[in-house]
Design a protein around this motif. Structure first.
Motif: not given
Ligand code: AR6
Length: 231
Positions: A110-131
């Motif tokens: 889950n892109i919102t839990k990459l560190y807490s659940e996956g141990g992966l440090h991501c300082n930036v996340i991208a969002n597929a948003t709407n207009w």
């Protein structure tokens, strides 16, 4: 908690000075673990119904174009399931190219839990948003706005009221957001991809000439946005 952000800041400083034993320097090869990292979902391929083969070609093409321009920064394509079709397509196509697997890889989580659940440090996340750059709507947009709390909506509104397809917008995340304190995310980059779903605004009616052009622009805009943070 605040301690994660502090910990990460410290280890980044260590990485620069290269002195501590904890330091991730082995001989002359520097570990990428604390490098600036962008986690991004596959733009447009779920709710927006974009063809997966075409999208995977574009992801690999754009990663190849950008990955060496970004210094030691990493790009990580994320999806929720181990069985993700887009992840396997991209993995197979990337393996055929000369892409450094430390600087680009795929990750299930889950892109919102990459560190807490996956141990992966991501300082930036991208969002597929709407207009409208609005919370909700399902998919990764709903997940990110919900995990980030109202701070993200406020910070997004301060930057823009809407987004054109093919564009991305960098939003610094206030430290009051749980995504910042709990996951170490300092920026969210909203990206609007091309839409092939007739039930959503601005459907391209299977015009893949336009669609592919817009998806390329979307990834360029995303990676340029990440580069502007890394610099
Ligand atoms: N973590 C990681 N990946 C995810 C997550 C998550 N929490 N949730 C979804 N994905 P989509 P789109 C993956 O539909 O096609 C929204 O309603 C998913 O499996 O989120 O660009 C917006 O408001 C897929 O691989 O984005 C827009 O209206 C990828 O993220 C519209 O959907 C993108 O799926 C955008 O549609």
């Amino acid at each position: 908690t605040q301690s994660h952000a502090t910990k990460e800041k410290d280890s980044n400083q260590v990485l620069e000075s290269c002195e501590e034993p904890k330091m991730a320097c082995v001989g002359s090869s520097i570990s990428f673990e604390n490098s600036p990292t962008l986690a991004f979902p596959s733009i447009s391929t779920a709710d927006f119904h974009f063809n997966l083969e075409k999208a995977s070609d574009i992801i690999v093409e754009k990663v190849e174009e950008y990955v060496n321009k970004l210094g030691n920064a990493r790009l990580v394509l994320v999806d929720l399931s181990q069985n993700s079709k887009i992840l396997s397509l991209v993995r197979a196509k990337a393996a055929e190219k000369n892409i450094d697997s430390k600087k680009f890889f795929t990750f299930v989580g889950n892109i919102t839990k990459l560190y807490s659940e996956g141990g992966l440090h991501c300082n930036v996340i991208a969002n597929a948003t709407n207009w409208r750059l609005k919370p909700g709507g399902g998919g990764v947009n709903a997940a990110i706005f919900s995990a980030a709390g109202p701070a993200l909506e406020t910070a997004t509104k301060a930057k823009a009221g809407s987004l054109n397809s093919g564009k991305a917008i960098v939003v610094p995340l206030p430290s009051s957001s749980p995504l910042f304190s709990g996951e170490g995310v300092t920026h969210v980059i909203h990206v609007l991809g091309p839409n092939m779903n007739p039930q959503r605004p601005n459907c391209l009616n299977n015009d893949y000439v336009k669609g592919c052009k817009i998806l390329r622009e979307a990834y360029s805009s995303l990676f340029d946005g990440f580069a502007s943070i890394v610099r």
